[in-house]
Design a protein around this motif. Structure first.
Motif, PDB file in Angstrom:
ATOM      1  N   SER A   1       0.982  -1.619   0.032  1.00  0.00           N
ATOM      2  CA  SER A   1       0.021   0.194   0.067  1.00  0.00           C
ATOM      3  C   SER A   1       0.836   1.468  -0.704  1.00  0.00           C
ATOM      4  O   SER A   1       2.309   0.980   0.345  1.00  0.00           O
ATOM      5  CB  SER A   1      -1.121   0.072   1.222  1.00  0.00           C
ATOM      6  OG  SER A   1       0.347   0.430   2.520  1.00  0.00           O
ATOM      7  N   SER A   2       0.042   2.196  -0.692  1.00  0.00           N
ATOM      8  CA  SER A   2       1.187   3.552  -0.550  1.00  0.00           C
ATOM      9  C   SER A   2       0.160   4.601  -0.702  1.00  0.00           C
ATOM     10  O   SER A   2      -1.056   4.582  -0.761  1.00  0.00           O
ATOM     11  CB  SER A   2       1.899   3.209  -1.981  1.00  0.00           C
ATOM     12  OG  SER A   2       2.615   4.890  -1.974  1.00  0.00           O
ATOM     13  N   TRP A   3       0.939   6.169  -0.221  1.00  0.00           N
ATOM     14  CA  TRP A   3       0.128   6.802  -0.610  1.00  0.00           C
ATOM     15  C   TRP A   3       0.078   7.655  -1.754  1.00  0.00           C
ATOM     16  O   TRP A   3      -0.695   8.631  -1.967  1.00  0.00           O
ATOM     17  CB  TRP A   3       1.223   8.150   0.224  1.00  0.00           C
ATOM     18  CG  TRP A   3       0.744   8.192   1.466  1.00  0.00           C
ATOM     19  CD1 TRP A   3       0.189   7.690   2.603  1.00  0.00           C
ATOM     20  CD2 TRP A   3       1.425   8.925   2.991  1.00  0.00           C
ATOM     21  NE1 TRP A   3       0.441   7.568   3.872  1.00  0.00           N
ATOM     22  CE2 TRP A   3       1.373   8.612   3.867  1.00  0.00           C
ATOM     23  CE3 TRP A   3       2.102  10.149   2.684  1.00  0.00           C
ATOM     24  CZ2 TRP A   3       1.885   8.819   4.944  1.00  0.00           C
ATOM     25  CZ3 TRP A   3       3.049  10.714   3.642  1.00  0.00           C
ATOM     26  CH2 TRP A   3       2.721  10.277   4.862  1.00  0.00           C
TER      27      TRP A   3
ATOM     28  N   LYS B   1      -1.152   6.517  -6.097  1.00  0.00           N
ATOM     29  CA  LYS B   1      -1.367   5.044  -6.512  1.00  0.00           C
ATOM     30  C   LYS B   1      -0.144   4.391  -7.778  1.00  0.00           C
ATOM     31  O   LYS B   1       1.100   4.731  -7.299  1.00  0.00           O
ATOM     32  CB  LYS B   1      -2.561   5.316  -7.127  1.00  0.00           C
ATOM     33  CG  LYS B   1      -3.401   6.432  -6.954  1.00  0.00           C
ATOM     34  CD  LYS B   1      -4.564   6.593  -8.218  1.00  0.00           C
ATOM     35  CE  LYS B   1      -6.151   7.033  -7.007  1.00  0.00           C
ATOM     36  NZ  LYS B   1      -7.173   7.899  -8.245  1.00  0.00           N
ATOM     37  N   PRO B   2      -0.885   3.274  -7.853  1.00  0.00           N
ATOM     38  CA  PRO B   2       0.321   2.832  -9.034  1.00  0.00           C
ATOM     39  C   PRO B   2       1.082   4.126 -10.161  1.00  0.00           C
ATOM     40  O   PRO B   2      -0.589   3.285 -10.176  1.00  0.00           O
ATOM     41  CB  PRO B   2      -0.175   1.807  -9.329  1.00  0.00           C
ATOM     42  CG  PRO B   2      -1.146   0.606  -7.883  1.00  0.00           C
ATOM     43  CD  PRO B   2      -1.350   2.395  -7.849  1.00  0.00           C
TER      44      PRO B   2
ATOM     45  N   GLN C   1       1.809   6.490 -10.185  1.00  0.00           N
ATOM     46  CA  GLN C   1       1.611   7.976 -10.218  1.00  0.00           C
ATOM     47  C   GLN C   1       2.831   7.761  -9.254  1.00  0.00           C
ATOM     48  O   GLN C   1       3.652   7.430  -8.373  1.00  0.00           O
ATOM     49  CB  GLN C   1       0.255   8.163  -8.746  1.00  0.00           C
ATOM     50  CG  GLN C   1      -0.195   9.547  -8.717  1.00  0.00           C
ATOM     51  CD  GLN C   1      -1.430   9.355  -8.045  1.00  0.00           C
ATOM     52  OE1 GLN C   1      -1.610   9.507  -7.063  1.00  0.00           O
ATOM     53  NE2 GLN C   1      -2.369   9.742  -8.626  1.00  0.00           N
TER      54      GLN C   1
ATOM     55  N   ALA D   1      -0.380  13.624 -10.381  1.00  0.00           N
ATOM     56  CA  ALA D   1      -0.436  13.343  -8.979  1.00  0.00           C
ATOM     57  C   ALA D   1      -1.408  14.820  -8.316  1.00  0.00           C
ATOM     58  O   ALA D   1      -1.075  15.265  -7.161  1.00  0.00           O
ATOM     59  CB  ALA D   1       0.432  12.822  -8.462  1.00  0.00           C
TER      60      ALA D   1
END
Length: 524
Positions: free
Chosen positions: A81-83, A85-86, A88, A127
């Motif tokens: 998970s990440s702040w 998006k894939p 981005q 972004a």
């Protein structure tokens, strides 16, 4: 003629030296980039594992007097998970002016030698496009960083004014200026700056127009890394005013907020002492003056190595949690697991037998001031040699002593409850009468249950604890009797399996004794 030739020769020589120095420092800076990025990524992984992001650089183009590159923030490799998006990214455009006399510094008449100066601006992409809309198509910030030959940096951060309107939505931001100083290893840094004002207009779920405004936000702080790889320092934040309005009517106004936190090492460098001071000069709800508050909290004798172990264990469990597929799809479960991870690591912090004091937590209005004071001395439970059999034995493993006192002036409480009643729509006379009844009823109930006493028109309660004994308002009793007052039995704790130490003979659970009744003072 000869003098002219000498002058030209000096100028040429200086030009060669400057050109060579600029080329050399540009080359030196290029060699340091990989180390700087690796260091930043290590800090991100340690301090913000839940972010799931990493830093990289691309398109490095080195010239003689200047260079250009882009710093890229992207989802971390392997992060579940990440702040972001894939795919981005957040990209910073970096224009580097080489030393020893960077041209960008010469424009501002700064003649001190430096390895380089760097101008950083945000790049407009998927972004960040909303930020560019707020900033009228320009980068929402401008950062100018000066890098010394020792590797230390000083950054001037200018946040641009923002102004955006779309239907009922509005964002207005005055902009702000901050200064960030850091040493070459990122071990010591300081941040100081201010923002003049901001306004946010939005529509809530009830289709009501909501407005949030703030004025004069200031921050100043410093931080340094200890020998056990944890940070200590000082941080102070002040805010003159925050106002919340609904449909054009002011709902809440907070004025004079200050948050002042400090942490430092003991003389032997092994333990940390921290303090937190908070003040609120005024709180008004719908125009009603609710009073002011303050908190003075201190936590001392935190073992440094144990604090580091706590951080490592907690962050490790959070990282493992984030690696679980779909965990972020259920925020409630995620938060529960994070809380469990915190409390499972918490016993590590008790190794230094910390001391917690609150002196005081208070709320004050025109009629008086309610105060709460606490002193709590903790113990290291790992030093216990006997497995607990009762609640008292379990508490005594971690608590050395406790001393607390609460004082509520009845006039102050009546004034506060009067304001609350007026907020609920009662007329002034009715509100005061209802508040008086509520406070007197509370005082009578507290006495009936032996929790509080009345003295000098104050509702008071005091409690001390040590070695399994509670002293409540001057009356001493076993902990079992105290919890029995609230209908909680002193349940025996099963002995742990394995190599745990056996319970001492005669230390079995006892039923709670009947607490004697006492006369109840009639309410005024």
């Amino acid at each position: 003629m000869k003098k002219s030739l000498v002058a030209v020769g000096i100028i040429v020589a200086l030009g060669v030296v400057w050109t060579g120095g600029s080329w050399y420092t540009g080359k030196q800076l290029e060699g340091r980039l990989a180390d700087m990025v690796a260091q930043a990524n290590a800090q991100l992984a340690s301090n913000a594992p839940e972010a799931g992001i990493q830093l990289a650089y691309q398109d490095y183009q080195r010239g003689v007097f200047s260079s250009h590159l882009q710093m890229v923030v992207k989802p971390a490799d392997g992060a579940k998970s990440s702040w972001l998006k894939p795919g981005q990214t957040v990209v910073l455009d970096e224009n580097v002016s080489h030393g020893p006399f960077p041209l960008a510094s010469l424009k501002s008449f700064n003649l001190a030698p430096a390895m380089a100066t760097v101008n950083s601006q945000l790049v407009n992409n998927d972004a960040t496009k909303q930020l560019f809309e707020l900033a009228k198509g320009q980068s929402p910030f401008d950062i100018n960083t000066r890098i010394s030959y020792a590797g230390d940096t000083r950054s001037d951060i200018n946040l641009k004014p923002l102004n955006y309107e779309k239907g009922e939505e509005k964002v207005a931001f005055s902009g702000g200026d901050f200064k960030l100083d850091a040493d070459k290893d990122g071990n010591v840094f300081s941040l100081n700056g201010s923002v003049e004002s901001g306004v946010i207009n939005a529509v809530n779920e009830y289709n009501q127009k909501v407005q949030l405004t703030f004025n004069n936000l200031k921050t100043e702080g410093d931080s340094k890394l200890t020998s056990f790889a944890e940070r200590i320092g000082n941080q102070k934040v002040t805010l003159d005013k925050v106002a919340v309005g609904v449909e054009g009517k002011e709902l809440a106004l907070l004025e004079g907020m200050t948050l002042d936190g400090k942490s430092d090492l003991s003389k032997d460098g092994k333990t940390i002492n921290t303090s937190l001071d908070y003040t609120l000069d005024s709180l008004k709800l719908q125009g009603q003056d609710m009073g002011s508050s303050k908190l003075a909290l201190k936590v001392g004798q935190i073992d440094g190595q144990s604090w580091h172990q706590f951080s490592q264990q907690y962050n490790g469990e959070v990282q493992a949690l984030l690696a679980q597929p779909g965990i972020m799809d259920n925020p409630e479960v995620y938060q529960q697991k994070v809380t469990e991870a915190f409390f499972s690591a918490l016993p590590l912090l008790l190794k230094g037998e910390p001391v917690i004091t609150i002196a005081p937590l208070s709320w004050k209005n025109s009629k008086g001031e309610t105060t709460f004071n606490l002193s709590l001395f903790l113990k290291d439970p790992s030093t216990a040699t006997v497995a607990p059999q009762t609640l008292a034995q379990e508490v005594d493993r971690s608590v050395k002593s406790l001393d607390s006192k609460l004082v509520i002036p009845m006039d102050m409480a009546t004034e506060f409850m009067t304001q609350v009643a007026r907020l609920e729509g009662y007329q002034p006379a009715e509100a005061e009468k209802l508040a008086s009844q509520q406070v007197k009823g509370l005082a009578a109930m507290g006495q009936m249950f032996r929790i509080t006493t009345q003295q000098d028109n104050n509702i008071q309660t005091s409690m001390q604890y040590s070695n399994g004994q509670v002293t409540l308002n001057g009356q001493k009793m076993p902990l079992a009797d105290f919890v029995g007052m609230f209908g909680v039995p002193d349940v025996a704790i099963p002995a742990p399996q394995g190599n745990a130490a056996p319970a001492q003979e005669g230390q079995s659970a006892q039923p709670p004794a009947d607490f004697p009744e006492a006369p109840v003072d009639s309410p005024d």
